[in-house]
Design a protein around this motif. Structure first.
Motif, PDB file in Angstrom:
ATOM      1  N   MET A   1       3.596  34.850  59.438  1.00  0.00           N
ATOM      2  CA  MET A   1       4.314  33.775  58.797  1.00  0.00           C
ATOM      3  C   MET A   1       3.852  32.409  59.328  1.00  0.00           C
ATOM      4  SD  MET A   1       7.839  35.343  57.555  1.00  0.00           S
ATOM      5  CE  MET A   1       8.286  33.800  57.000  1.00  0.00           C
ATOM      6  N   ILE A   2       3.482  32.361  60.575  1.00  0.00           N
ATOM      7  CA  ILE A   2       3.019  31.100  61.149  1.00  0.00           C
ATOM      8  C   ILE A   2       1.698  30.689  60.506  1.00  0.00           C
ATOM      9  CG2 ILE A   2       2.259  29.952  63.267  1.00  0.00           C
ATOM     10  CD1 ILE A   2       4.233  31.941  64.724  1.00  0.00           C
ATOM     11  N   GLY A   3       0.805  31.648  60.338  1.00  0.00           N
ATOM     12  CA  GLY A   3      -0.468  31.374  59.685  1.00  0.00           C
ATOM     13  C   GLY A   3      -0.287  30.956  58.238  1.00  0.00           C
ATOM     14  N   ALA A   4       0.646  31.621  57.550  1.00  0.00           N
ATOM     15  CA  ALA A   4       0.928  31.272  56.152  1.00  0.00           C
ATOM     16  C   ALA A   4       1.473  29.852  56.064  1.00  0.00           C
ATOM     17  CB  ALA A   4       1.910  32.265  55.546  1.00  0.00           C
ATOM     18  N   ASN A   5       2.341  29.477  56.998  1.00  0.00           N
ATOM     19  CA  ASN A   5       2.857  28.098  57.027  1.00  0.00           C
ATOM     20  C   ASN A   5       1.723  27.111  57.268  1.00  0.00           C
ATOM     21  OD1 ASN A   5       5.537  28.653  56.472  1.00  0.00           O
ATOM     22  ND2 ASN A   5       6.182  28.641  58.591  1.00  0.00           N
ATOM     23  N   ALA A   6       0.812  27.461  58.160  1.00  0.00           N
ATOM     24  CA  ALA A   6      -0.326  26.578  58.429  1.00  0.00           C
ATOM     25  C   ALA A   6      -1.189  26.443  57.177  1.00  0.00           C
ATOM     26  CB  ALA A   6      -1.155  27.116  59.590  1.00  0.00           C
ATOM     27  N   GLY A   7      -1.392  27.537  56.462  1.00  0.00           N
ATOM     28  CA  GLY A   7      -2.175  27.493  55.227  1.00  0.00           C
ATOM     29  C   GLY A   7      -1.507  26.634  54.162  1.00  0.00           C
ATOM     30  N   ARG A   8      -0.198  26.746  54.064  1.00  0.00           N
ATOM     31  CA  ARG A   8       0.555  25.926  53.106  1.00  0.00           C
ATOM     32  C   ARG A   8       0.412  24.453  53.454  1.00  0.00           C
ATOM     33  NH1 ARG A   8       5.044  23.612  53.852  1.00  0.00           N
ATOM     34  NH2 ARG A   8       5.666  24.933  55.590  1.00  0.00           N
ATOM     35  N   LEU A   9       0.574  24.132  54.726  1.00  0.00           N
ATOM     36  CA  LEU A   9       0.445  22.743  55.164  1.00  0.00           C
ATOM     37  C   LEU A   9      -0.966  22.212  54.896  1.00  0.00           C
ATOM     38  CD1 LEU A   9       2.411  23.079  58.506  1.00  0.00           C
ATOM     39  CD2 LEU A   9       3.134  21.731  56.516  1.00  0.00           C
TER      40      LEU A   9
ATOM     41  N   SER B   1      -3.055  23.288  52.575  1.00  0.00           N
ATOM     42  CA  SER B   1      -3.200  23.120  51.122  1.00  0.00           C
ATOM     43  C   SER B   1      -2.484  21.867  50.621  1.00  0.00           C
ATOM     44  CB  SER B   1      -2.655  24.344  50.384  1.00  0.00           C
ATOM     45  OG  SER B   1      -3.461  25.463  50.639  1.00  0.00           O
ATOM     46  N   GLU B   2      -1.288  21.629  51.139  1.00  0.00           N
ATOM     47  CA  GLU B   2      -0.529  20.431  50.744  1.00  0.00           C
ATOM     48  C   GLU B   2      -1.297  19.157  51.057  1.00  0.00           C
ATOM     49  OE1 GLU B   2       3.229  20.716  52.743  1.00  0.00           O
ATOM     50  OE2 GLU B   2       3.998  22.235  51.349  1.00  0.00           O
ATOM     51  N   ARG B   3      -2.108  19.213  52.088  1.00  0.00           N
ATOM     52  CA  ARG B   3      -2.884  18.035  52.494  1.00  0.00           C
ATOM     53  C   ARG B   3      -4.253  18.012  51.819  1.00  0.00           C
ATOM     54  NH1 ARG B   3       1.049  18.944  55.330  1.00  0.00           N
ATOM     55  NH2 ARG B   3       2.036  17.527  56.784  1.00  0.00           N
ATOM     56  N   ARG B   4      -4.490  19.009  50.957  1.00  0.00           N
ATOM     57  CA  ARG B   4      -5.749  19.127  50.210  1.00  0.00           C
ATOM     58  C   ARG B   4      -6.963  19.157  51.148  1.00  0.00           C
ATOM     59  NH1 ARG B   4      -2.887  15.600  46.184  1.00  0.00           N
ATOM     60  NH2 ARG B   4      -2.469  17.018  44.451  1.00  0.00           N
ATOM     61  N   ILE B   5      -6.817  19.958  52.202  1.00  0.00           N
ATOM     62  CA  ILE B   5      -7.905  20.166  53.158  1.00  0.00           C
ATOM     63  C   ILE B   5      -8.369  21.605  52.995  1.00  0.00           C
ATOM     64  CG2 ILE B   5      -8.536  20.249  55.603  1.00  0.00           C
ATOM     65  CD1 ILE B   5      -6.255  18.241  56.131  1.00  0.00           C
ATOM     66  N   SER B   6      -9.642  21.802  52.793  1.00  0.00           N
ATOM     67  CA  SER B   6     -10.167  23.167  52.654  1.00  0.00           C
ATOM     68  C   SER B   6     -10.262  23.829  54.025  1.00  0.00           C
ATOM     69  CB  SER B   6     -11.553  23.146  51.997  1.00  0.00           C
ATOM     70  OG  SER B   6     -12.516  22.611  52.890  1.00  0.00           O
ATOM     71  N   GLN B   7     -10.358  25.142  54.021  1.00  0.00           N
ATOM     72  CA  GLN B   7     -10.544  25.858  55.281  1.00  0.00           C
ATOM     73  C   GLN B   7     -11.840  25.413  55.947  1.00  0.00           C
ATOM     74  OE1 GLN B   7     -10.329  30.057  54.392  1.00  0.00           O
ATOM     75  NE2 GLN B   7      -8.098  30.072  54.578  1.00  0.00           N
ATOM     76  N   SER B   8     -12.868  25.196  55.157  1.00  0.00           N
ATOM     77  CA  SER B   8     -14.157  24.755  55.703  1.00  0.00           C
ATOM     78  C   SER B   8     -14.049  23.386  56.371  1.00  0.00           C
ATOM     79  CB  SER B   8     -15.214  24.716  54.608  1.00  0.00           C
ATOM     80  OG  SER B   8     -15.459  26.012  54.124  1.00  0.00           O
TER      81      SER B   8
ATOM     82  N   ASP C   1      -3.147  19.246  65.298  1.00  0.00           N
ATOM     83  CA  ASP C   1      -3.846  17.960  65.391  1.00  0.00           C
ATOM     84  C   ASP C   1      -4.784  17.775  64.202  1.00  0.00           C
ATOM     85  OD1 ASP C   1      -2.607  17.146  67.720  1.00  0.00           O
ATOM     86  OD2 ASP C   1      -4.247  17.800  69.033  1.00  0.00           O
ATOM     87  N   GLY C   2      -5.494  18.836  63.836  1.00  0.00           N
ATOM     88  CA  GLY C   2      -6.423  18.762  62.711  1.00  0.00           C
ATOM     89  C   GLY C   2      -5.724  18.499  61.387  1.00  0.00           C
ATOM     90  N   LEU C   3      -4.481  18.982  61.267  1.00  0.00           N
ATOM     91  CA  LEU C   3      -3.707  18.787  60.034  1.00  0.00           C
ATOM     92  C   LEU C   3      -2.793  17.568  60.112  1.00  0.00           C
ATOM     93  CD1 LEU C   3      -2.657  22.477  59.292  1.00  0.00           C
ATOM     94  CD2 LEU C   3      -4.454  21.135  58.162  1.00  0.00           C
ATOM     95  N   ASP C   4      -2.709  16.974  61.296  1.00  0.00           N
ATOM     96  CA  ASP C   4      -1.832  15.829  61.546  1.00  0.00           C
ATOM     97  C   ASP C   4      -0.364  16.184  61.266  1.00  0.00           C
ATOM     98  OD1 ASP C   4      -1.305  13.238  62.420  1.00  0.00           O
ATOM     99  OD2 ASP C   4      -1.409  12.415  60.389  1.00  0.00           O
ATOM    100  N   VAL C   5       0.050  17.327  61.831  1.00  0.00           N
ATOM    101  CA  VAL C   5       1.443  17.778  61.724  1.00  0.00           C
ATOM    102  C   VAL C   5       1.925  18.183  63.106  1.00  0.00           C
ATOM    103  CG1 VAL C   5       1.188  18.624  59.355  1.00  0.00           C
ATOM    104  CG2 VAL C   5       0.847  20.203  61.253  1.00  0.00           C
ATOM    105  N   SER C   6       3.228  18.375  63.242  1.00  0.00           N
ATOM    106  CA  SER C   6       3.760  18.855  64.519  1.00  0.00           C
ATOM    107  C   SER C   6       3.639  20.375  64.572  1.00  0.00           C
ATOM    108  CB  SER C   6       5.226  18.447  64.683  1.00  0.00           C
ATOM    109  OG  SER C   6       6.038  19.187  63.793  1.00  0.00           O
TER     110      SER C   6
END
Length: 77
Positions: free
Chosen positions: A1-9, A11-18, A51-56
Motif C-alpha cells: 500500500m505504501i508503494g501504491a501511494n507513492a505511485g499515485r503521488l 502520477s498526480e505530479r505527472r512524473i514518470s518512473q524513469s 524528496d524526489g516527489l517533493d512530498v512528506s
C-alpha cells in the motif's frame, strides 16, 4: 500500500518512473517494483523518494489508518 501511494503521488505530479529514477539515481525497475509492492524499502529510501516527489514521508502512509506494520504487509500479500 505504501508503494501504491507513492505511485499515485508520482502520477498526480505527472512524473514518470524513469524521470523519478533519474532524479534518485536508481534503476527504473526499483521504482516499479516498489510501487507494485514487490520490494520492501528502508526508511532512508522512502525519504529519498519523498524528496524526489517533493512530498512528506507521511503522505506515503495516508489511508493506512492505525494499522500495524504486520497488518499492512498482510494486506499487500
Amino acid at each position: 500500500m505504501i508503494g501504491a501511494n507513492a505511485g499515485r503521488l508520482r502520477s498526480e505530479r505527472r512524473i514518470s518512473q524513469s524521470e523519478l529514477a533519474r532524479t534518485l539515481e536508481v534503476n527504473r525497475s526499483h521504482i516499479n517494483q516498489f510501487e507494485a509492492g514487490k520490494q520492501n524499502v528502508s526508511i532512508d529510501y522512502l525519504v529519498k523518494i519523498a524528496d524526489g516527489l517533493d512530498v512528506s514521508v507521511v503522505e506515503f502512509f495516508s489511508g493506512l489508518g492505525g494499522a500495524s506494520p504486520r497488518r499492512i504487509v498482510e494486506k499487500e500479500e
